[in-house]
Scaffold this motif. Sequence first.
Motif, PDB file in Angstrom:
ATOM      1  N   GLY A 200    -109.529  85.244 -50.311  1.00  0.00           N
ATOM      2  CA  GLY A 200    -109.797  85.439 -51.728  1.00  0.00           C
ATOM      3  C   GLY A 200    -111.001  86.342 -51.951  1.00  0.00           C
ATOM      4  N   GLY A 201    -111.228  86.672 -53.206  1.00  0.00           N
ATOM      5  CA  GLY A 201    -112.372  87.518 -53.528  1.00  0.00           C
ATOM      6  C   GLY A 201    -112.230  88.124 -54.899  1.00  0.00           C
ATOM      7  N   LEU A 202    -113.103  89.082 -55.158  1.00  0.00           N
ATOM      8  CA  LEU A 202    -113.109  89.804 -56.425  1.00  0.00           C
ATOM      9  C   LEU A 202    -112.401  91.135 -56.231  1.00  0.00           C
ATOM     10  CD1 LEU A 202    -114.115  90.288 -59.346  1.00  0.00           C
ATOM     11  CD2 LEU A 202    -116.240  91.187 -58.330  1.00  0.00           C
TER      12      LEU A 202
ATOM     13  N   THR B  79    -105.972  85.491 -61.861  1.00  0.00           N
ATOM     14  CA  THR B  79    -107.248  84.853 -61.512  1.00  0.00           C
ATOM     15  C   THR B  79    -107.084  83.341 -61.414  1.00  0.00           C
ATOM     16  OG1 THR B  79    -108.600  86.585 -62.500  1.00  0.00           O
ATOM     17  CG2 THR B  79    -109.595  84.413 -62.331  1.00  0.00           C
ATOM     18  N   GLY B  80    -107.684  82.762 -60.385  1.00  0.00           N
ATOM     19  CA  GLY B  80    -107.635  81.329 -60.216  1.00  0.00           C
ATOM     20  C   GLY B  80    -108.010  80.932 -58.798  1.00  0.00           C
ATOM     21  N   VAL B  81    -107.962  79.647 -58.556  1.00  0.00           N
ATOM     22  CA  VAL B  81    -108.158  79.135 -57.201  1.00  0.00           C
ATOM     23  C   VAL B  81    -106.771  78.935 -56.591  1.00  0.00           C
ATOM     24  CG1 VAL B  81    -109.086  77.302 -55.766  1.00  0.00           C
ATOM     25  CG2 VAL B  81    -110.320  78.032 -57.827  1.00  0.00           C
ATOM     26  N   TYR B  82    -106.563  79.538 -55.449  1.00  0.00           N
ATOM     27  CA  TYR B  82    -105.277  79.479 -54.776  1.00  0.00           C
ATOM     28  C   TYR B  82    -105.344  78.472 -53.626  1.00  0.00           C
ATOM     29  CZ  TYR B  82    -103.540  83.507 -57.347  1.00  0.00           C
ATOM     30  OH  TYR B  82    -103.096  84.340 -58.344  1.00  0.00           O
ATOM     31  N   TYR B  83    -104.372  77.580 -53.624  1.00  0.00           N
ATOM     32  CA  TYR B  83    -104.284  76.559 -52.597  1.00  0.00           C
ATOM     33  C   TYR B  83    -102.978  76.720 -51.825  1.00  0.00           C
ATOM     34  CZ  TYR B  83    -107.528  74.119 -55.750  1.00  0.00           C
ATOM     35  OH  TYR B  83    -108.580  73.785 -56.558  1.00  0.00           O
ATOM     36  N   CYS B  84    -103.019  76.416 -50.564  1.00  0.00           N
ATOM     37  CA  CYS B  84    -101.750  76.271 -49.871  1.00  0.00           C
ATOM     38  C   CYS B  84    -101.526  74.786 -49.611  1.00  0.00           C
ATOM     39  CB  CYS B  84    -101.683  77.086 -48.590  1.00  0.00           C
ATOM     40  SG  CYS B  84    -102.766  76.545 -47.272  1.00  0.00           S
ATOM     41  N   ALA B  85    -100.277  74.422 -49.570  1.00  0.00           N
ATOM     42  CA  ALA B  85     -99.916  73.028 -49.390  1.00  0.00           C
ATOM     43  C   ALA B  85     -98.668  72.932 -48.525  1.00  0.00           C
ATOM     44  CB  ALA B  85     -99.668  72.350 -50.733  1.00  0.00           C
ATOM     45  N   ALA B  86     -98.575  71.853 -47.811  1.00  0.00           N
ATOM     46  CA  ALA B  86     -97.392  71.557 -46.999  1.00  0.00           C
ATOM     47  C   ALA B  86     -96.761  70.290 -47.545  1.00  0.00           C
ATOM     48  CB  ALA B  86     -97.791  71.360 -45.543  1.00  0.00           C
ATOM     49  N   GLY B  87     -95.470  70.335 -47.732  1.00  0.00           N
ATOM     50  CA  GLY B  87     -94.803  69.156 -48.281  1.00  0.00           C
ATOM     51  C   GLY B  87     -93.325  69.366 -48.359  1.00  0.00           C
ATOM     52  N   TRP B  88     -92.733  68.695 -49.351  1.00  0.00           N
ATOM     53  CA  TRP B  88     -91.281  68.755 -49.512  1.00  0.00           C
ATOM     54  C   TRP B  88     -90.915  69.151 -50.931  1.00  0.00           C
ATOM     55  CZ3 TRP B  88     -89.841  68.909 -44.835  1.00  0.00           C
ATOM     56  CH2 TRP B  88     -90.388  68.083 -43.864  1.00  0.00           C
ATOM     57  N   TYR B  89     -89.904  70.010 -51.017  1.00  0.00           N
ATOM     58  CA  TYR B  89     -89.404  70.411 -52.332  1.00  0.00           C
ATOM     59  C   TYR B  89     -88.910  69.182 -53.105  1.00  0.00           C
ATOM     60  CZ  TYR B  89     -89.059  75.318 -50.782  1.00  0.00           C
ATOM     61  OH  TYR B  89     -89.308  76.584 -50.331  1.00  0.00           O
ATOM     62  N   ASN B  90     -88.990  69.270 -54.425  1.00  0.00           N
ATOM     63  CA  ASN B  90     -88.291  68.305 -55.249  1.00  0.00           C
ATOM     64  C   ASN B  90     -86.939  68.893 -55.675  1.00  0.00           C
ATOM     65  OD1 ASN B  90     -88.915  70.165 -57.226  1.00  0.00           O
ATOM     66  ND2 ASN B  90     -90.409  68.863 -58.276  1.00  0.00           N
ATOM     67  N   VAL B  91     -86.201  68.118 -56.453  1.00  0.00           N
ATOM     68  CA  VAL B  91     -84.854  68.548 -56.821  1.00  0.00           C
ATOM     69  C   VAL B  91     -84.890  69.829 -57.649  1.00  0.00           C
ATOM     70  CG1 VAL B  91     -82.771  67.915 -58.090  1.00  0.00           C
ATOM     71  CG2 VAL B  91     -83.933  66.223 -56.690  1.00  0.00           C
ATOM     72  N   ASP B  92     -85.892  69.932 -58.548  1.00  0.00           N
ATOM     73  CA  ASP B  92     -85.997  71.132 -59.383  1.00  0.00           C
ATOM     74  C   ASP B  92     -86.138  72.398 -58.542  1.00  0.00           C
ATOM     75  OD1 ASP B  92     -87.827  69.932 -62.332  1.00  0.00           O
ATOM     76  OD2 ASP B  92     -85.750  69.711 -61.667  1.00  0.00           O
ATOM     77  N   ALA B  93     -86.848  72.300 -57.452  1.00  0.00           N
ATOM     78  CA  ALA B  93     -87.039  73.475 -56.598  1.00  0.00           C
ATOM     79  C   ALA B  93     -85.700  73.987 -56.084  1.00  0.00           C
ATOM     80  CB  ALA B  93     -87.964  73.138 -55.434  1.00  0.00           C
TER      81      ALA B  93
ATOM     82  N   TYR C  97    -100.123  67.783 -47.147  1.00  0.00           N
ATOM     83  CA  TYR C  97    -101.444  68.324 -46.854  1.00  0.00           C
ATOM     84  C   TYR C  97    -101.747  69.465 -47.818  1.00  0.00           C
ATOM     85  CZ  TYR C  97    -100.042  66.045 -42.535  1.00  0.00           C
ATOM     86  OH  TYR C  97     -99.564  65.150 -41.627  1.00  0.00           O
ATOM     87  N   ARG C  98    -103.011  69.614 -48.122  1.00  0.00           N
ATOM     88  CA  ARG C  98    -103.442  70.689 -49.017  1.00  0.00           C
ATOM     89  C   ARG C  98    -104.776  71.235 -48.548  1.00  0.00           C
ATOM     90  NH1 ARG C  98    -105.294  70.087 -55.232  1.00  0.00           N
ATOM     91  NH2 ARG C  98    -107.321  70.223 -54.230  1.00  0.00           N
ATOM     92  N   GLY C  99    -104.935  72.533 -48.658  1.00  0.00           N
ATOM     93  CA  GLY C  99    -106.193  73.151 -48.274  1.00  0.00           C
ATOM     94  C   GLY C  99    -107.235  73.033 -49.365  1.00  0.00           C
ATOM     95  N   GLN C 100    -108.392  73.592 -49.074  1.00  0.00           N
ATOM     96  CA  GLN C 100    -109.512  73.451 -50.019  1.00  0.00           C
ATOM     97  C   GLN C 100    -109.501  74.537 -51.083  1.00  0.00           C
ATOM     98  OE1 GLN C 100    -109.720  74.968 -47.147  1.00  0.00           O
ATOM     99  NE2 GLN C 100    -110.784  76.875 -47.630  1.00  0.00           N
ATOM    100  N   GLY C 101    -108.702  75.565 -50.876  1.00  0.00           N
ATOM    101  CA  GLY C 101    -108.568  76.617 -51.877  1.00  0.00           C
ATOM    102  C   GLY C 101    -109.429  77.826 -51.596  1.00  0.00           C
ATOM    103  N   THR C 102    -108.986  78.958 -52.117  1.00  0.00           N
ATOM    104  CA  THR C 102    -109.759  80.191 -52.043  1.00  0.00           C
ATOM    105  C   THR C 102    -109.673  80.850 -53.416  1.00  0.00           C
ATOM    106  OG1 THR C 102    -110.077  82.264 -50.814  1.00  0.00           O
ATOM    107  CG2 THR C 102    -107.798  81.583 -51.180  1.00  0.00           C
ATOM    108  N   ARG C 103    -110.817  81.336 -53.876  1.00  0.00           N
ATOM    109  CA  ARG C 103    -110.887  81.830 -55.266  1.00  0.00           C
ATOM    110  C   ARG C 103    -110.504  83.298 -55.323  1.00  0.00           C
ATOM    111  NH1 ARG C 103    -113.019  79.745 -59.718  1.00  0.00           N
ATOM    112  NH2 ARG C 103    -113.944  78.043 -58.474  1.00  0.00           N
ATOM    113  N   VAL C 104    -109.662  83.613 -56.290  1.00  0.00           N
ATOM    114  CA  VAL C 104    -109.267  84.995 -56.557  1.00  0.00           C
ATOM    115  C   VAL C 104    -109.701  85.339 -57.973  1.00  0.00           C
ATOM    116  CG1 VAL C 104    -107.304  86.544 -56.888  1.00  0.00           C
ATOM    117  CG2 VAL C 104    -107.312  84.932 -54.972  1.00  0.00           C
ATOM    118  N   THR C 105    -110.456  86.405 -58.088  1.00  0.00           N
ATOM    119  CA  THR C 105    -110.906  86.867 -59.399  1.00  0.00           C
ATOM    120  C   THR C 105    -110.480  88.310 -59.572  1.00  0.00           C
ATOM    121  OG1 THR C 105    -112.848  85.408 -59.310  1.00  0.00           O
ATOM    122  CG2 THR C 105    -112.875  87.183 -60.933  1.00  0.00           C
ATOM    123  N   VAL C 106    -109.694  88.546 -60.607  1.00  0.00           N
ATOM    124  CA  VAL C 106    -109.233  89.898 -60.895  1.00  0.00           C
ATOM    125  C   VAL C 106    -109.939  90.354 -62.173  1.00  0.00           C
ATOM    126  CG1 VAL C 106    -107.256  91.406 -61.266  1.00  0.00           C
ATOM    127  CG2 VAL C 106    -107.007  89.328 -59.880  1.00  0.00           C
ATOM    128  N   SER C 107    -110.809  91.304 -61.989  1.00  0.00           N
ATOM    129  CA  SER C 107    -111.622  91.741 -63.123  1.00  0.00           C
ATOM    130  C   SER C 107    -112.162  93.133 -62.874  1.00  0.00           C
ATOM    131  CB  SER C 107    -112.787  90.769 -63.334  1.00  0.00           C
ATOM    132  OG  SER C 107    -113.652  91.235 -64.348  1.00  0.00           O
TER     133      SER C 107
END
Length: 129
Positions: free
Chosen positions: A9-11, A91-105, A118-128
């Motif tokens: 992530g970054g600016l 712009t936002g905090v981006y997380y990756c996660a491991a899991g299972w799709y739900n029916v909607d997916a 499992y979920r990571g701690q996130g990395t910030r992306v700023t578009v400006s």
Amino acid sequence: QVQLVESGGGLVQPGGSLRLSCVASGFAVDYYNIGWFRQAPGKEREGVSCWSSTHNNTYYLDSVKGRFTISSDNAKNTVYLQMNNLKAEDTGVYYCAAGWYNVDALLYRKCTFGEVKYRGQGTRVTVSS
């Protein structure tokens, strides 16, 4: 130790690019569905892109289609999110996660999980500018 660690992530200026990385340890990325989610200030978390080795598919949020690409390197146990032509609304905090799709997916080809293992701690992306 089981964990997901994001980086990249970054600016960046509008129209620029970033590549996010999600490195998994303690499990194989091709065992679970892997998703990139983001949370912008004042907004709900949304699924940006998901990948599944089991289902052999990828899903994208409509607003990022044609600009973002999810990919994996199983040898490195890493999932990437290449983001091109970035916009301020990305712009936002981006997380990756491991899991299972739900029916909607599966029904609507959306990046949504019924269970997050499992979920990571996130990395910030700023578009400006």
